[in-house]
Design a protein around this motif. Structure first.
Motif, PDB file in Angstrom:
ATOM      1  N   ALA A 252       0.791  -1.211  -0.083  1.00 57.20           N
ATOM      2  CA  ALA A 252       0.090  -0.091  -0.110  1.00 57.20           C
ATOM      3  C   ALA A 252       0.792   1.283  -0.126  1.00 57.20           C
ATOM      4  O   ALA A 252       0.486   2.159  -0.724  1.00 57.20           O
ATOM      5  CB  ALA A 252      -0.947  -0.198   1.367  1.00 57.20           C
ATOM      6  N   ARG A 253       1.887   1.271   0.844  1.00 61.58           N
ATOM      7  CA  ARG A 253       2.829   2.577   0.732  1.00 61.58           C
ATOM      8  C   ARG A 253       3.608   2.597  -0.460  1.00 61.58           C
ATOM      9  O   ARG A 253       3.562   3.907  -0.924  1.00 61.58           O
ATOM     10  CB  ARG A 253       3.905   2.143   1.935  1.00 61.58           C
ATOM     11  N   LEU A 254       3.882   1.574  -1.268  1.00 63.91           N
ATOM     12  CA  LEU A 254       4.834   1.764  -2.613  1.00 63.91           C
ATOM     13  C   LEU A 254       3.957   2.057  -3.615  1.00 63.91           C
ATOM     14  O   LEU A 254       4.329   2.749  -4.213  1.00 63.91           O
ATOM     15  CB  LEU A 254       5.478   0.464  -2.671  1.00 63.91           C
ATOM     16  N   LEU A 255       2.633   1.933  -3.435  1.00 62.55           N
ATOM     17  CA  LEU A 255       1.452   2.326  -4.549  1.00 62.55           C
ATOM     18  C   LEU A 255       1.101   3.733  -4.095  1.00 62.55           C
ATOM     19  O   LEU A 255      -0.085   4.153  -4.815  1.00 62.55           O
ATOM     20  CB  LEU A 255       0.526   1.271  -4.544  1.00 62.55           C
ATOM     21  N   ALA A 256       1.371   4.297  -3.074  1.00 62.84           N
ATOM     22  CA  ALA A 256       0.802   5.483  -2.271  1.00 62.84           C
ATOM     23  C   ALA A 256      -0.655   5.349  -2.132  1.00 62.84           C
ATOM     24  O   ALA A 256      -1.658   6.358  -2.570  1.00 62.84           O
ATOM     25  CB  ALA A 256       0.930   6.513  -3.567  1.00 62.84           C
ATOM     26  N   LEU A 257      -1.192   4.324  -1.715  1.00 64.85           N
ATOM     27  CA  LEU A 257      -2.570   4.020  -1.392  1.00 64.85           C
ATOM     28  C   LEU A 257      -2.765   4.383  -0.028  1.00 64.85           C
ATOM     29  O   LEU A 257      -1.807   4.272   0.856  1.00 64.85           O
ATOM     30  CB  LEU A 257      -3.046   2.514  -1.833  1.00 64.85           C
ATOM     31  N   PRO A 258      -4.260   4.541   0.470  1.00 65.68           N
ATOM     32  CA  PRO A 258      -4.582   5.134   1.701  1.00 65.68           C
ATOM     33  C   PRO A 258      -4.150   3.806   2.412  1.00 65.68           C
ATOM     34  O   PRO A 258      -4.357   2.616   2.117  1.00 65.68           O
ATOM     35  CB  PRO A 258      -5.772   5.465   1.628  1.00 65.68           C
ATOM     36  N   PRO A 259      -3.980   3.997   3.975  1.00 67.52           N
ATOM     37  CA  PRO A 259      -3.772   2.621   4.953  1.00 67.52           C
ATOM     38  C   PRO A 259      -4.801   1.614   4.653  1.00 67.52           C
ATOM     39  O   PRO A 259      -4.726   0.450   4.768  1.00 67.52           O
ATOM     40  CB  PRO A 259      -3.941   3.425   6.162  1.00 67.52           C
ATOM     41  N   ASP A 260      -5.932   2.048   4.576  1.00 67.00           N
ATOM     42  CA  ASP A 260      -7.186   0.972   4.398  1.00 67.00           C
ATOM     43  C   ASP A 260      -7.015   0.034   3.158  1.00 67.00           C
ATOM     44  O   ASP A 260      -7.718  -0.956   3.520  1.00 67.00           O
ATOM     45  CB  ASP A 260      -8.441   1.792   3.984  1.00 67.00           C
ATOM     46  N   ALA A 261      -6.169   0.384   2.346  1.00 65.93           N
ATOM     47  CA  ALA A 261      -5.791  -0.543   1.409  1.00 65.93           C
ATOM     48  C   ALA A 261      -5.133  -1.672   1.541  1.00 65.93           C
ATOM     49  O   ALA A 261      -5.382  -2.872   1.048  1.00 65.93           O
ATOM     50  CB  ALA A 261      -5.058   0.074   0.052  1.00 65.93           C
ATOM     51  N   THR A 262      -4.426  -1.697   3.148  1.00 64.95           N
ATOM     52  CA  THR A 262      -3.784  -2.849   3.309  1.00 64.95           C
ATOM     53  C   THR A 262      -4.674  -3.872   3.601  1.00 64.95           C
ATOM     54  O   THR A 262      -4.328  -5.165   3.472  1.00 64.95           O
ATOM     55  CB  THR A 262      -3.199  -2.419   4.697  1.00 64.95           C
ATOM     56  N   VAL A 263      -5.956  -3.951   3.942  1.00 59.75           N
ATOM     57  CA  VAL A 263      -6.970  -4.714   4.275  1.00 59.75           C
ATOM     58  C   VAL A 263      -7.190  -5.579   3.009  1.00 59.75           C
ATOM     59  O   VAL A 263      -7.238  -6.729   3.078  1.00 59.75           O
ATOM     60  CB  VAL A 263      -8.302  -4.314   4.638  1.00 59.75           C
ATOM     61  N   ALA A 264      -7.434  -5.198   2.068  1.00 55.72           N
ATOM     62  CA  ALA A 264      -7.689  -5.826   0.580  1.00 55.72           C
ATOM     63  C   ALA A 264      -6.498  -6.598   0.157  1.00 55.72           C
ATOM     64  O   ALA A 264      -6.585  -7.668  -0.193  1.00 55.72           O
ATOM     65  CB  ALA A 264      -7.981  -4.707  -0.342  1.00 55.72           C
ATOM     66  N   PHE A 265      -5.277  -6.273   0.385  1.00 52.68           N
ATOM     67  CA  PHE A 265      -4.101  -6.893  -0.056  1.00 52.68           C
ATOM     68  C   PHE A 265      -3.984  -8.241   1.016  1.00 52.68           C
ATOM     69  O   PHE A 265      -3.825  -9.193   0.657  1.00 52.68           O
ATOM     70  CB  PHE A 265      -2.748  -5.965   0.239  1.00 52.68           C
ATOM     71  N   ASN A 266      -4.320  -7.739   2.334  1.00 52.95           N
ATOM     72  CA  ASN A 266      -4.159  -8.912   3.248  1.00 52.95           C
ATOM     73  C   ASN A 266      -5.069  -9.833   3.056  1.00 52.95           C
ATOM     74  O   ASN A 266      -4.575 -11.159   3.312  1.00 52.95           O
ATOM     75  CB  ASN A 266      -4.122  -8.061   4.712  1.00 52.95           C
ATOM     76  N   ARG A 267      -6.193  -9.699   2.569  1.00 56.18           N
ATOM     77  CA  ARG A 267      -7.232 -10.594   2.388  1.00 56.18           C
ATOM     78  C   ARG A 267      -6.778 -11.624   1.352  1.00 56.18           C
ATOM     79  O   ARG A 267      -7.420 -13.201   1.598  1.00 56.18           O
ATOM     80  CB  ARG A 267      -8.616  -9.829   1.748  1.00 56.18           C
ATOM     81  N   VAL A 268      -5.726 -11.410   0.501  1.00 58.48           N
ATOM     82  CA  VAL A 268      -5.570 -12.427  -0.470  1.00 58.48           C
ATOM     83  C   VAL A 268      -4.062 -13.012  -0.403  1.00 58.48           C
ATOM     84  O   VAL A 268      -3.456 -13.715  -1.298  1.00 58.48           O
ATOM     85  CB  VAL A 268      -5.728 -12.043  -2.023  1.00 58.48           C
ATOM     86  N   VAL A 269      -3.146 -12.668   0.579  1.00 56.33           N
ATOM     87  CA  VAL A 269      -2.006 -13.100   0.501  1.00 56.33           C
ATOM     88  C   VAL A 269      -1.895 -14.542   0.975  1.00 56.33           C
ATOM     89  O   VAL A 269      -2.306 -14.965   1.978  1.00 56.33           O
ATOM     90  CB  VAL A 269      -1.100 -12.071   1.623  1.00 56.33           C
ATOM     91  N   VAL A 270      -0.959 -15.175   0.179  1.00 54.95           N
ATOM     92  CA  VAL A 270      -0.904 -16.665   0.321  1.00 54.95           C
ATOM     93  C   VAL A 270       0.147 -16.856   1.045  1.00 54.95           C
ATOM     94  O   VAL A 270       1.170 -16.342   1.338  1.00 54.95           O
ATOM     95  CB  VAL A 270      -0.623 -17.472  -1.058  1.00 54.95           C
ATOM     96  N   ASN A 271      -0.008 -17.959   2.023  1.00 55.07           N
ATOM     97  CA  ASN A 271       1.151 -18.637   2.734  1.00 55.07           C
ATOM     98  C   ASN A 271       2.375 -18.820   1.968  1.00 55.07           C
ATOM     99  O   ASN A 271       2.162 -19.600   0.921  1.00 55.07           O
ATOM    100  CB  ASN A 271       0.752 -19.691   3.615  1.00 55.07           C
ATOM    101  N   ALA A 272       3.743 -18.604   2.280  1.00 54.31           N
ATOM    102  CA  ALA A 272       4.618 -18.552   1.220  1.00 54.31           C
ATOM    103  C   ALA A 272       4.668 -17.991   0.018  1.00 54.31           C
ATOM    104  O   ALA A 272       5.177 -18.778  -0.676  1.00 54.31           O
ATOM    105  CB  ALA A 272       5.145 -20.215   1.588  1.00 54.31           C
ATOM    106  N   GLY A 273       3.679 -17.061  -0.049  1.00 49.30           N
ATOM    107  CA  GLY A 273       4.008 -16.328  -1.279  1.00 49.30           C
ATOM    108  C   GLY A 273       4.950 -15.217  -1.329  1.00 49.30           C
ATOM    109  O   GLY A 273       5.727 -15.081  -0.628  1.00 49.30           O
ATOM    110  N   ILE A 274       5.369 -15.023  -2.645  1.00 50.09           N
ATOM    111  CA  ILE A 274       6.582 -14.131  -2.776  1.00 50.09           C
ATOM    112  C   ILE A 274       6.118 -12.783  -3.401  1.00 50.09           C
ATOM    113  O   ILE A 274       5.385 -12.659  -4.434  1.00 50.09           O
ATOM    114  CB  ILE A 274       7.519 -14.567  -3.749  1.00 50.09           C
ATOM    115  N   THR A 275       6.447 -11.693  -2.701  1.00 52.39           N
ATOM    116  CA  THR A 275       6.219 -10.075  -3.280  1.00 52.39           C
ATOM    117  C   THR A 275       7.601  -9.741  -3.676  1.00 52.39           C
ATOM    118  O   THR A 275       8.522  -9.756  -2.840  1.00 52.39           O
ATOM    119  CB  THR A 275       5.538  -9.393  -2.146  1.00 52.39           C
TER     120      THR A 275
END
Length: 306
Positions: A252-275
């Motif tokens: 969210a920070r790197l895309l200059a999105l509001p803090p609330d966007a963290t929730v949408a990212f967090n919803r789909v993060v896979v265990n042992a996924g790579i960003t």
């Protein structure tokens, strides 16, 4: 805007305009795309998050076309890379022990996920120059198992600024009402409860049950990310073993999105996924989010979100 006619990136982190070790062709002077792993089932999630959060597709340190980060240029038949970019790989920990007395323990599936992601890094030709881990047991154990499977003798340095927020009070409140016996149903019910708390937390509310408060958490994540980026040598790769909430806050920070966007990212993060983040002279850029191609095919049974 970012323009690309293909992935355009080699496993060594170099951006090339033709041939070389790249997997496709990228227009001269082009920046890398936000997401480039076609095998990732969440390939468009970054753009959906941007729309949902009401933000713009902006990168921290964005440049105008023709001024990309350390790109390669055609000079004759072979591309010449002026300078390789440095790479930060954020790896979420393997599956923890949801519903057990101690959540902060990798499950048997979590250990296997850590081994598979490590083997995937080796198969991609990733050379790990340095590694960092949060201080939580699930993060440290993922780091050890993944680095061993990658054939790396690097030992992850522990930095507690990469720790996840503590959701224990939220779970305890959820469990007080009775937890469904079926694990998937219990996880979905808790996720719904957690997201209500996360929205309030990221909005600056106190008393949400999440610890520490958002301001302290986000400041620690920012400082940890900047410390890793500032310590990168030219062409180096650092692997950070952390958690979904941290990775989401970084994106969210790197895309200059509001803090609330963290929730949408967090919803789909896979265990042992790579960003993946690339870092050059002009700053850091998110180039892929939540890559989990290593959990397709033979390892499809290892794909988990909680």
């Amino acid at each position: 805007m970012w323009r690309s006619s293909g992935r355009g990136e080699g496993v060594d982190g170099r951006w090339c305009s033709a041939g070389g070790r790249a997997s496709g062709r990228t227009e001269r002077g082009a920046e890398p795309p936000v997401v480039h792993h076609a095998a990732d089932r969440q390939v468009s999630v970054v753009h959906r998050v941007i729309v949902a959060a009401g933000g713009r597709d902006r990168q921290r340190g964005r440049r105008e076309p023709g001024h990309g980060p350390d790109v390669c240029q055609d000079r004759g038949r072979a591309p010449v890379c002026e300078q390789p970019v440095s790479v930060i790989l954020l790896v979420r920990h393997g599956q923890a022990s949801f519903g057990e007395a101690d959540y902060d323990v990798l499950s048997p599936t979590g250990f296997r996920q850590a081994e598979v992601v490590g083997a995937s890094l080796a198969a991609r030709g990733v050379h790990v120059d340095r590694a960092v881990s949060g201080g939580l047991a699930r993060q440290r154990d993922t780091a050890r198992a993944a680095l061993a499977a990658a054939g790396s003798d690097v030992v992850a340095r522990v930095d507690p600024r990469w720790d996840e927020y503590d959701h224990t009070p939220v779970y305890d409140d959820y469990a007080a009402g009775g937890v469904p016996v079926e694990r998937a149903e219990a996880a979905r019910g808790f996720q719904d409860r957690l997201e209500v708390a996360l929205h309030a937390w990221a909005g600056g509310a106190t008393g949400t049950g999440l610890r520490p408060e958002w301001a302290e958490f986000s400041s620690a994540v920012t400082a940890a990310t900047d410390a890793v980026a500032d310590g990168l040598g030219s062409g180096e790769t650092v692997v950070v073993f952390t958690s979904g909430g941290v990775i989401s806050a970084v994106c969210a920070r790197l895309l200059a999105l509001p803090p609330d966007a963290t929730v949408a990212f967090n919803r789909v993060v896979v265990n042992a996924g790579i960003t993946k983040i690339v870092h050059g002279r002009r700053g850091s850029t998110l180039v892929s989010f939540n890559d989990h191609a290593h959990f397709e095919g033979a390892h499809a049974d290892l794909l988990t979100y909680r």
